[in-house]
Design an enzyme around this catalytic site. Structure first.
Site, PDB file in Angstrom:
ATOM      1  N   HIS A 255       0.837  -1.208   0.000  1.00 52.10           N
ATOM      2  CA  HIS A 255       0.000   0.000   0.000  1.00 52.10           C
ATOM      3  C   HIS A 255       0.869   1.255   0.000  1.00 52.10           C
ATOM      4  O   HIS A 255       0.577   2.215  -0.711  1.00 52.10           O
ATOM      5  CB  HIS A 255      -0.918   0.012   1.239  1.00 52.10           C
ATOM      6  CG  HIS A 255      -1.952  -1.070   1.194  1.00 52.10           C
ATOM      7  ND1 HIS A 255      -3.294  -0.828   1.039  1.00 52.10           N
ATOM      8  CD2 HIS A 255      -1.832  -2.417   1.254  1.00 52.10           C
ATOM      9  CE1 HIS A 255      -3.960  -1.970   1.027  1.00 52.10           C
ATOM     10  NE2 HIS A 255      -3.079  -2.954   1.168  1.00 52.10           N
TER      11      HIS A 255
ATOM     12  N   ASP B 249      -6.809   5.448   2.297  1.00 50.82           N
ATOM     13  CA  ASP B 249      -6.853   4.041   1.910  1.00 50.82           C
ATOM     14  C   ASP B 249      -8.186   3.413   2.328  1.00 50.82           C
ATOM     15  O   ASP B 249      -8.714   3.775   3.386  1.00 50.82           O
ATOM     16  CB  ASP B 249      -5.701   3.339   2.648  1.00 50.82           C
ATOM     17  CG  ASP B 249      -5.295   2.052   2.008  1.00 50.82           C
ATOM     18  OD1 ASP B 249      -6.132   1.134   1.981  1.00 50.82           O
ATOM     19  OD2 ASP B 249      -4.143   1.954   1.546  1.00 50.82           O
TER      20      ASP B 249
HETATM   21  O1  UPG Z   1      11.990  -9.285  -2.885  1.00 52.76           O
HETATM   22  C1  UPG Z   1      11.142  -8.438  -3.137  1.00 52.76           C
HETATM   23  C2  UPG Z   1       9.757  -8.682  -2.960  1.00 52.76           C
HETATM   24  C3  UPG Z   1       8.878  -7.666  -3.277  1.00 52.76           C
HETATM   25  N1  UPG Z   1       9.330  -6.468  -3.740  1.00 52.76           N
HETATM   26  C4  UPG Z   1       8.375  -5.390  -4.078  1.00 52.76           C
HETATM   27  O2  UPG Z   1       7.281  -5.481  -3.190  1.00 52.76           O
HETATM   28  C5  UPG Z   1       6.062  -5.232  -3.842  1.00 52.76           C
HETATM   29  C6  UPG Z   1       5.170  -6.433  -3.653  1.00 52.76           C
HETATM   30  O3  UPG Z   1       3.858  -6.075  -3.933  1.00 52.76           O
HETATM   31  P1  UPG Z   1       2.776  -7.103  -4.495  1.00 52.76           P
HETATM   32  O4  UPG Z   1       3.274  -7.767  -5.702  1.00 52.76           O
HETATM   33  O5  UPG Z   1       1.504  -6.352  -4.661  1.00 52.76           O
HETATM   34  O6  UPG Z   1       2.700  -8.225  -3.411  1.00 52.76           O
HETATM   35  P2  UPG Z   1       2.375  -8.232  -1.820  1.00 52.76           P
HETATM   36  O7  UPG Z   1       3.467  -7.600  -1.105  1.00 52.76           O
HETATM   37  O8  UPG Z   1       2.077  -9.654  -1.548  1.00 52.76           O
HETATM   38  O9  UPG Z   1       1.054  -7.308  -1.731  1.00 52.76           O
HETATM   39  C7  UPG Z   1      -0.151  -7.355  -1.008  1.00 52.76           C
HETATM   40  O10 UPG Z   1      -0.854  -6.187  -1.500  1.00 52.76           O
HETATM   41  C8  UPG Z   1      -1.190  -6.247  -2.895  1.00 52.76           C
HETATM   42  C9  UPG Z   1      -1.828  -4.903  -3.270  1.00 52.76           C
HETATM   43  O11 UPG Z   1      -2.988  -4.656  -2.546  1.00 52.76           O
HETATM   44  C10 UPG Z   1      -2.108  -7.423  -3.165  1.00 52.76           C
HETATM   45  O12 UPG Z   1      -2.393  -7.485  -4.558  1.00 52.76           O
HETATM   46  C11 UPG Z   1      -1.406  -8.703  -2.711  1.00 52.76           C
HETATM   47  O13 UPG Z   1      -2.259  -9.824  -2.912  1.00 52.76           O
HETATM   48  C12 UPG Z   1      -1.038  -8.596  -1.243  1.00 52.76           C
HETATM   49  O14 UPG Z   1      -0.353  -9.766  -0.812  1.00 52.76           O
HETATM   50  C13 UPG Z   1       6.393  -4.977  -5.296  1.00 52.76           C
HETATM   51  O15 UPG Z   1       6.410  -3.583  -5.539  1.00 52.76           O
HETATM   52  C14 UPG Z   1       7.798  -5.551  -5.464  1.00 52.76           C
HETATM   53  O16 UPG Z   1       8.581  -4.858  -6.424  1.00 52.76           O
HETATM   54  C15 UPG Z   1      10.676  -6.235  -3.928  1.00 52.76           C
HETATM   55  O17 UPG Z   1      11.094  -5.152  -4.372  1.00 52.76           O
HETATM   56  N2  UPG Z   1      11.534  -7.234  -3.617  1.00 52.76           N
END
Ligand code: UPG
Length: 428
Positions: free
Chosen positions: A22, A101
């Site tokens: 978020h 949010d």
């Molecule tokens: O090693 C890593 C892992 C993640 N990221 C970053 O972290 C973010 C991850 O976001 P996302 O892909 O949306 O996954 P989640 O962190 O799992 O996000 C949560 O929030 C999202 C947006 O609401 C939902 O779609 C997901 O299901 C929920 O798990 C991205 O920008 C990635 O680039 C990194 O840079 N490095």
């Protein structure tokens, strides 16, 4: 920004939910809006964690995933308990607008009491948001877009989502704060891939949803520096062939089950592709040999890199030698992959991810690894999809088309958002 600019610019207070998925879209939106003449205040650290919650939080836990349910309820209470602090921030700053949010739907009420208008910014996909509102508004009725829905083995996720929704329905009469958004609702995404879902959620809520664009840094953040282990990883990637490597990562919150780890590991071994795999475990530092199938790490050799905890995802995805992304389809990951033209091998886990994965298939920029009826992830299926996506041309071509369309759109979506927000701030 100097103080004279600050005085003339419309001032927005941004208030995201305290979760990585978020906060980053809010930060990216903030950066874009500063280029369009806004001054941004950013508020995230409001929780009075002195409430008994902090002493009970397990030391190794870095996300709310796996948090015992009684602590989750307490954490939510702590967030809601930050209302008083938030009111004083509003009084002190007197912003022209609050951007909030959907997980903090009480914030616009406090803003209203201080005479500040509010606009909601939803960081999930429009496909997911329309799917949820459809079920809020028409319980039991089938979603009109037949290809979008949960599969049989995923029915518990639907129950999970509806249980959350029920909480929202009770607290917010099903609007999750959208009703309180002034004129429009902002959502992360683009009409290039989700036009019909953006239109449908607008009809369902009676509020015009305006997409803010992918909100991904153009160059994957290549201007900034990375730590030494990341730079070593990127040098390793530099030496691989063009589009020969898959990036395997499941977001910032989820821990893979032992069965899924095995399915992915054996699947990767059955292909010839190189890979970077980011792994994290709920118990923190553990020996990798214990977590992977026996002999896996030796067999992989220099073909793969295992990264513990965190990798510079956007830098990896923008790299010319990456040819696919094995992803859980968190919405930020999907947008990053599409923005950089990397085809997706979808392995959704829970929450909105199965619905996002169906969208990825619908637009053709990826293919899903379909699990067995009992939810098992089959190594052969993993390998077959990786080969089709990375070695074949069709899906890659579609991902390149989507990237071209998003690039062509450029900043037009954010320009429209800026115009709308200027007018709500009374400055146009
Ligand atoms: O090693 C890593 C892992 C993640 N990221 C970053 O972290 C973010 C991850 O976001 P996302 O892909 O949306 O996954 P989640 O962190 O799992 O996000 C949560 O929030 C999202 C947006 O609401 C939902 O779609 C997901 O299901 C929920 O798990 C991205 O920008 C990635 O680039 C990194 O840079 N490095």
């Amino acid at each position: 920004m100097n103080s004279s600019t600050k005085n003339q610019s419309p001032r927005i207070l941004m208030f995201p939910w305290l979760g990585y998925g978020h906060i980053t879209p809010y930060l990216e939106l903030a950066k874009k809006l500063t280029t369009k003449g806004f001054f941004i205040h950013f508020s995230i650290e409001l929780v009075p964690l002195s409430l008994e919650v902090s002493s009970e939080l397990p030391a190794t836990l870095h996300t709310t995933n796996g948090l015992p349910p009684h602590l989750m309820a307490r954490l939510k209470e702590a967030f809601d308990g930050s209302a008083e602090n938030f009111s004083s921030i509003l009084r002190e700053l007197k912003p022209d607008l609050l951007v909030f949010d959907f997980l903090q739907p009480w914030a616009p009420l406090l803003a209203e009491a201080e005479g500040v208008p509010s606009v909601i910014f939803i960081t999930s996909s429009s496909v997911m948001t329309s799917f949820m509102f459809h079920h809020f508004k028409n319980p039991g009725a089938e979603f009109p877009y037949k290809e979008i829905g949960f599969r049989e083995h995923e029915s518990r996720f639907m129950d999970e989502l509806l249980a959350n929704a029920r909480d929202g329905v009770e607290r917010e009469k099903g609007s999750a704060g959208v009703d309180r958004s002034c004129g429009i609702a902002l959502i992360k995404g683009s009409r290039e891939i989700e036009a019909r879902y953006i239109d449908y959620v607008s009809v369902l809520t009676g509020k015009r949803f305006v997409p803010v664009g992918p909100l991904v840094q153009e160059d994957g953040g290549c201007g900034g520096s990375v730590g030494s282990s990341s730079s070593e990883l990127l040098s390793w990637l530099d030496k691989k062939e063009a589009k020969s490597t898959v990036f395997v990562s499941f977001g910032s919150e989820y821990f893979l089950s032992k069965e899924d780890m095995d399915g992915i590991a054996h699947g990767l071994l059955q292909t010839k592709v190189n890979f970077i795999w980011v792994v994290r475990f709920p118990e923190g530092e553990v020996a990798l040999e214990e977590k992977f199938p026996e002999g896996f790490l030796d067999e992989v050799g220099d073909r793969g890199r295992i990264v513990r905890g965190w990798a510079p995802q956007t830098r990896i995805l923008v790299h010319a030698n990456v040819g696919g992304f094995v992803s859980h389809c968190g919405w930020n990951s999907v947008m990053e992959s599409l923005k950089f033209g990397v085809p997706i091998i979808a392995v959704p886990m829970h929450l909105d991810q199965p619905i996002n994965a169906r969208l990825v298939e619908e637009i053709g920029a990826g293919e899903e690894v379909v699990r067995a009826r009992d939810g098992r992830l089959d190594a052969e299926a993993v390998a077959a999809v990786i080969n089709r996506v990375v070695v074949g041309d069709e899906v890659r071509g579609k991902a390149a088309d989507v990237k071209a369309r998003l690039d062509l759109k450029g900043d037009r979506e954010i320009d429209e958002v800026a115009r709308e927000l200027m007018s709500i701030c009374g400055k146009s």
